[in-house]
Structures are given as C-alpha cells and as structure tokens.
Design a protein around this motif. Structure first.
Motif, PDB file in Angstrom:
ATOM      1  N   PHE A  40      52.889  34.231  46.995  1.00 42.44           N
ATOM      2  CA  PHE A  40      53.615  33.445  45.811  1.00 42.44           C
ATOM      3  C   PHE A  40      52.868  33.873  44.156  1.00 42.44           C
ATOM      4  CE2 PHE A  40      49.826  30.766  46.350  1.00 42.44           C
ATOM      5  CZ  PHE A  40      49.967  30.363  44.918  1.00 42.44           C
ATOM      6  N   SER A  41      53.694  33.474  42.920  1.00 45.41           N
ATOM      7  CA  SER A  41      52.921  33.568  42.001  1.00 45.41           C
ATOM      8  C   SER A  41      53.991  32.640  41.124  1.00 45.41           C
ATOM      9  CB  SER A  41      52.994  34.651  40.939  1.00 45.41           C
ATOM     10  OG  SER A  41      54.901  35.559  41.322  1.00 45.41           O
ATOM     11  N   TYR A  42      53.612  32.183  39.540  1.00 52.17           N
ATOM     12  CA  TYR A  42      54.006  31.456  38.801  1.00 52.17           C
ATOM     13  C   TYR A  42      53.398  31.920  37.765  1.00 52.17           C
ATOM     14  CZ  TYR A  42      50.813  27.528  38.975  1.00 52.17           C
ATOM     15  OH  TYR A  42      49.026  27.082  38.965  1.00 52.17           O
ATOM     16  N   THR A  43      53.922  31.429  36.689  1.00 48.93           N
ATOM     17  CA  THR A  43      53.185  31.925  35.353  1.00 48.93           C
ATOM     18  C   THR A  43      54.389  30.200  33.907  1.00 48.93           C
ATOM     19  OG1 THR A  43      54.967  33.479  34.666  1.00 48.93           O
ATOM     20  CG2 THR A  43      52.949  33.735  35.181  1.00 48.93           C
ATOM     21  N   VAL A  44      53.470  30.118  33.298  1.00 46.62           N
ATOM     22  CA  VAL A  44      53.949  29.042  32.377  1.00 46.62           C
ATOM     23  C   VAL A  44      53.528  29.662  30.987  1.00 46.62           C
ATOM     24  CG1 VAL A  44      54.237  26.816  30.836  1.00 46.62           C
ATOM     25  CG2 VAL A  44      53.802  26.749  33.502  1.00 46.62           C
ATOM     26  N   ASN A  45      54.441  30.194  30.411  1.00 50.57           N
ATOM     27  CA  ASN A  45      54.528  30.223  28.643  1.00 50.57           C
ATOM     28  C   ASN A  45      54.974  29.346  27.347  1.00 50.57           C
ATOM     29  OD1 ASN A  45      53.065  31.362  26.456  1.00 50.57           O
ATOM     30  ND2 ASN A  45      53.675  33.546  27.502  1.00 50.57           N
ATOM     31  N   ASP A  46      54.570  28.085  26.879  1.00 52.44           N
ATOM     32  CA  ASP A  46      54.956  27.588  26.014  1.00 52.44           C
ATOM     33  C   ASP A  46      54.299  27.269  25.051  1.00 52.44           C
ATOM     34  OD1 ASP A  46      57.029  25.505  25.530  1.00 52.44           O
ATOM     35  OD2 ASP A  46      55.707  23.816  26.436  1.00 52.44           O
ATOM     36  N   GLN A  56      48.135  33.862  40.891  1.00 54.27           N
ATOM     37  CA  GLN A  56      49.533  34.750  41.606  1.00 54.27           C
ATOM     38  C   GLN A  56      48.041  34.392  43.385  1.00 54.27           C
ATOM     39  OE1 GLN A  56      48.773  37.308  43.085  1.00 54.27           O
ATOM     40  NE2 GLN A  56      46.478  37.972  42.589  1.00 54.27           N
ATOM     41  N   GLU A  57      49.166  34.443  44.390  1.00 49.68           N
ATOM     42  CA  GLU A  57      48.186  34.526  46.186  1.00 49.68           C
ATOM     43  C   GLU A  57      49.251  35.390  46.457  1.00 49.68           C
ATOM     44  OE1 GLU A  57      45.514  31.181  46.368  1.00 49.68           O
ATOM     45  OE2 GLU A  57      46.941  31.122  48.640  1.00 49.68           O
ATOM     46  N   ALA A  58      48.164  36.197  47.378  1.00 52.34           N
ATOM     47  CA  ALA A  58      48.523  36.701  48.962  1.00 52.34           C
ATOM     48  C   ALA A  58      47.434  36.692  49.506  1.00 52.34           C
ATOM     49  CB  ALA A  58      48.728  38.025  48.299  1.00 52.34           C
ATOM     50  N   ARG A  59      48.133  36.662  51.020  1.00 51.71           N
ATOM     51  CA  ARG A  59      47.659  35.828  52.571  1.00 51.71           C
ATOM     52  C   ARG A  59      48.035  37.023  53.430  1.00 51.71           C
ATOM     53  NH1 ARG A  59      45.833  30.473  55.809  1.00 51.71           N
ATOM     54  NH2 ARG A  59      44.742  32.223  56.810  1.00 51.71           N
ATOM     55  N   ASP A  60      47.499  37.496  54.440  1.00 49.76           N
ATOM     56  CA  ASP A  60      47.356  38.327  55.297  1.00 49.76           C
ATOM     57  C   ASP A  60      46.548  37.942  56.247  1.00 49.76           C
ATOM     58  OD1 ASP A  60      48.738  40.081  56.842  1.00 49.76           O
ATOM     59  OD2 ASP A  60      48.669  41.449  56.071  1.00 49.76           O
TER      60      ASP A  60
END
Length: 116
Positions: A40-46, A56-60
């Motif tokens: 998953f990932s997200y960004t906020v730029n205001d 952002q993160e990934a897991r396996d």
C-alpha cells in the motif's frame, strides 16, 4: 420454609433462562493460515496548508519493508526507511533532505476556516 421456596424458584428461573446455544462471536470465515502479503501507499501534498507527507509499505510473509516522509516546519524533508525481517525487530534509517530554514520573523497565526 417460605425463603427456601423463593430461593428454589429463583434458581430454577435462572437455570431455565440461560441460553443453550451460545453463539461464537467470530464474524466471517476463520482466518487463513497463508502468510500475509500486501502492498500500500499514500501521499498528501496540500501546498496551501503546508502538509506534505506520505507512506508506502510492502509485506510478504514475515518480511516487511517501507518508508514514510514528512515535510518538517523548518523546511527539511524527513524520510524514514525501515525493514522488519521475521523476529529481527523494526530497523529504521532516518535521513533529512534540504537545509533548515528559520525565518527572521515568525509567520503570523492564521486560524483554520470555520464552517457553519
């Protein structure tokens, strides 16, 4: 004698009032035994509010890796990159981008908008 009869009636009422089939409170199917896997990932730029951050993160299975960043009030960008490999724990590396800026006069306070 009257007290014993009342106690016996109360005991019978409690016994008959208890439910026979107590439901399990698990909603949905039982959890899978497969290892976790997600990304998953997200960004906020205001720019008007000055908010600039993301993650952002990934897991396996037991291995997780990711990073997050935030624009600090002094103008630098703080970035944290981390990994978790099994039982190794949370290992993070913190870096800063840019030079800290300190204005000679503080910015005036601007209250947040009020909506009625």
């Amino acid at each position: 004698m009257e007290f014993q009869v009342i106690a016996l009636v109360a005991l019978v009422a409690v016994t008959l009032g208890s439910p026979e089939n107590v439901p399990s409170y698990g909603y949905g199917p039982a959890p899978s035994s497969a290892p976790a896997k997600y990304d998953f990932s997200y960004t906020v730029n205001d720019p008007p509010s000055g908010n600039d951050f993301g993650h952002q993160e990934a897991r396996d299975g037991p291995n997780t890796q990711g990073s997050y960043f935030v624009l600090l009030p002094d103008g630098r960008l703080q970035r944290v990159t981390y990994t978790v490999n099994g039982d190794s724990g949370y290992l993070a590396e913190v870096t800063y981008e840019g030079e800290a800026q300190y204005p000679s006069t503080p910015r005036p306070y601007t209250p947040a908008p009020h909506y009625a």
